[in-house]
Write a protein that holds these residues in place. Structure first.
Motif, short mmCIF file in Angstrom:
data_model
loop_
_atom_site.label_atom_id
_atom_site.label_comp_id
_atom_site.label_asym_id
_atom_site.label_seq_id
_atom_site.Cartn_x
_atom_site.Cartn_y
_atom_site.Cartn_z
N LEU A 251 38.41 -10.94 19.82
CA LEU A 251 38.21 -11.19 21.25
C LEU A 251 38.63 -12.60 21.64
O LEU A 251 39.30 -12.81 22.66
CB LEU A 251 36.74 -10.97 21.62
CG LEU A 251 36.27 -9.50 21.65
CD1 LEU A 251 34.76 -9.43 21.70
CD2 LEU A 251 36.88 -8.76 22.84
N ASN A 252 38.26 -13.57 20.81
CA ASN A 252 38.66 -14.95 21.10
C ASN A 252 40.18 -15.12 21.04
O ASN A 252 40.77 -15.83 21.86
CB ASN A 252 38.00 -15.92 20.11
CG ASN A 252 36.63 -16.38 20.57
OD1 ASN A 252 36.18 -16.01 21.65
ND2 ASN A 252 35.97 -17.18 19.76
N LYS A 285 33.00 -18.84 17.28
CA LYS A 285 33.49 -19.32 15.99
C LYS A 285 32.35 -19.79 15.09
O LYS A 285 32.36 -19.55 13.87
CB LYS A 285 34.49 -20.46 16.22
CG LYS A 285 35.11 -21.01 14.94
CD LYS A 285 36.10 -22.12 15.25
CE LYS A 285 36.73 -22.68 13.99
NZ LYS A 285 37.67 -23.78 14.29
N LYS A 286 31.35 -20.43 15.69
CA LYS A 286 30.25 -20.98 14.91
C LYS A 286 29.34 -19.90 14.32
O LYS A 286 28.55 -20.19 13.41
CB LYS A 286 29.41 -21.92 15.79
CG LYS A 286 30.10 -23.25 16.09
CD LYS A 286 29.28 -24.11 17.02
CE LYS A 286 29.96 -25.43 17.30
NZ LYS A 286 29.20 -26.27 18.26
N MET A 287 29.43 -18.68 14.83
CA MET A 287 28.61 -17.61 14.29
C MET A 287 29.12 -17.09 12.95
O MET A 287 28.38 -16.46 12.19
CB MET A 287 28.56 -16.43 15.28
CG MET A 287 27.73 -16.70 16.51
SD MET A 287 27.65 -15.22 17.54
CE MET A 287 26.92 -15.89 19.02
N MET A 288 30.39 -17.35 12.64
CA MET A 288 31.00 -16.75 11.46
C MET A 288 30.29 -17.12 10.16
O MET A 288 30.03 -16.23 9.32
CB MET A 288 32.48 -17.12 11.39
CG MET A 288 33.29 -16.68 12.61
SD MET A 288 32.97 -14.96 13.12
CE MET A 288 33.62 -14.11 11.68
N PRO A 289 29.95 -18.41 9.91
CA PRO A 289 29.24 -18.71 8.66
C PRO A 289 27.91 -17.99 8.55
O PRO A 289 27.50 -17.57 7.47
CB PRO A 289 29.04 -20.24 8.73
CG PRO A 289 30.10 -20.72 9.65
CD PRO A 289 30.27 -19.63 10.67
N ALA A 290 27.21 -17.83 9.69
CA ALA A 290 25.92 -17.16 9.67
C ALA A 290 26.08 -15.67 9.36
O ALA A 290 25.26 -15.08 8.65
CB ALA A 290 25.20 -17.34 10.99
N LEU A 291 27.14 -15.05 9.89
CA LEU A 291 27.38 -13.63 9.59
C LEU A 291 27.74 -13.44 8.12
O LEU A 291 27.33 -12.46 7.49
CB LEU A 291 28.49 -13.09 10.50
CG LEU A 291 28.15 -13.00 11.99
CD1 LEU A 291 29.37 -12.56 12.79
CD2 LEU A 291 26.99 -12.05 12.22
N THR A 292 28.53 -14.38 7.58
CA THR A 292 28.86 -14.34 6.15
C THR A 292 27.59 -14.47 5.32
O THR A 292 27.38 -13.76 4.33
CB THR A 292 29.84 -15.47 5.78
OG1 THR A 292 31.04 -15.31 6.54
CG2 THR A 292 30.18 -15.44 4.30
N TYR A 293 26.73 -15.38 5.75
CA TYR A 293 25.45 -15.59 5.06
C TYR A 293 24.62 -14.30 5.10
O TYR A 293 24.03 -13.90 4.10
CB TYR A 293 24.69 -16.73 5.72
CG TYR A 293 23.25 -16.84 5.28
CD1 TYR A 293 22.92 -17.47 4.08
CD2 TYR A 293 22.22 -16.30 6.05
CE1 TYR A 293 21.61 -17.55 3.66
CE2 TYR A 293 20.91 -16.38 5.64
CZ TYR A 293 20.59 -17.01 4.45
OH TYR A 293 19.29 -17.08 4.05
#
Length: 322
Positions: A251-252, A285-293
């Motif tokens: 989407l981005n 973009k900042k959500m990506m590390p949390a989703l990986t986690y």
């Protein structure tokens, strides 16, 4: 084979050798995973996984404490500056994502599921309050009358209420029947966002409604992941998080391409609109590390049942050895 998790799980502040190697650059953080730095003999090999407290404020405090600890070692460093900076950036991303998602253990823990459901209910209330603006946003797909909009909202709320009840009671079979309706809600929201992402002017004039709908998309993805986990479909639970991450990136990308393609629209963006749009894009973009986690946490909970419950009760960041 039984594995004693007590021997594998320790509070991160009690493992000074891990912190020292993060400071030196020998170890780096990728999401919530501690790895050997690239270029070393064991480059990329996993050392352990971080588990964050269940309380979002406690998690934020623990992340800030860890970040401060790593920063304190900067003055004495001669090598590994690049790796340390990468670790610091990861912490900052996790911290920002934590504020957005109100806790990092959402996909697995019951408490996390309650948080997501509350957020979805709040978003529903906001959507109803902005029904006229939201209806205009939906007009990109087709004309919707207020009656059908309210009917869709009622259906969504009843779906969410049923999921909460079944999860609380542990009714697995009824939960399975909710998978398809959740996918429908997710895909409908995604389609609306995709249509608007392709039109540069929508990304500016409709940003507040788009932000609201994207919040719904994110929390629907987390709910779907939790429901899949509860019915024992671990692979699909991880897939939901991977799909959510991929959709946010897609989407981005579409939004940036649309703005680049329609230069006349981009040239008329006010400073305020540009700041709001930039913040919105960075938030995704900042959500990506949390989703990986989150995906890593699912694997850990499967291998060590009950691990997340212990982490949620802790006041410190824990690390489980690989």
């Amino acid at each position: 084979m039984y594995i004693n998790t007590e021997a594998l799980l320790r509070a991160l502040p009690d493992i000074p050798e891990i912190l020292a190697k993060l400071q030196s650059g020998e170890y780096v953080l990728h999401g919530g995973v501690v790895r050997h730095a690239a270029g070393s003999e064991k480059g990329g090999r996993i050392i352990g996984h971080l588990l964050f407290p269940g309380d979002s404020l406690q998690t934020q405090e623990s992340l800030q404490k860890l970040q401060s600890t790593l920063t304190d070692g900067l003055g004495s460093l001669q090598n590994g500056m690049g790796q340390l900076q990468q670790s610091m950036s990861t912490l900052q991303s996790l911290q920002s994502a934590n504020l957005v998602m109100s806790g990092l253990n959402l996909a697995v823990t019951t408490a996390g599921f309650v948080i997501v459901c509350r957020k979805l209910n709040k978003i529903s209330e906001q959507i109803q309050a902005q029904s006229v603006a939201i209806a205009k946003t939906f007009d990109v797909v087709k004309e919707l009358h207020e009656r059908s909009l309210l009917a869709d909202e009622a259906q969504f709320r009843s779906l969410l209420s049923a999921a909460g009840q079944f999860c609380e009671r542990g009714d697995v079979e009824p939960l399975k029947g909710l998978i398809a309706p959740f996918h429908k809600e997710y895909q409908f929201t995604k389609l609306i966002l995709e249509r608007h992402a392709l039109e540069a002017i929508s990304n500016i004039e409709r940003l507040s409604e788009i932000t609201l709908l994207q919040d719904r998309l994110v929390n629907l993805g987390l709910v779907m992941s939790h429901v899949q986990m509860r019915i024992g479909a671990v692979k699909y639970s991880r897939d939901c998080l991977a799909q959510l991450g991929s959709d946010l990136v897609g989407l981005n990308t579409q939004r940036v391409e649309a703005l680049s393609r329609e230069g006349d629209v981009a040239s008329r963006i006010t400073q305020t609109h540009f700041a709001d749009l930039t913040t919105f894009l960075q938030q995704g973009k900042k959500m990506m590390p949390a989703l990986t986690y989150q995906a890593d946490v699912i694997d850990l909970e499967v291998r060590h049942p009950g691990l997340l419950q212990r982490a949620s009760e802790s006041k410190e960041i824990l690390m489980i050895a690989a």
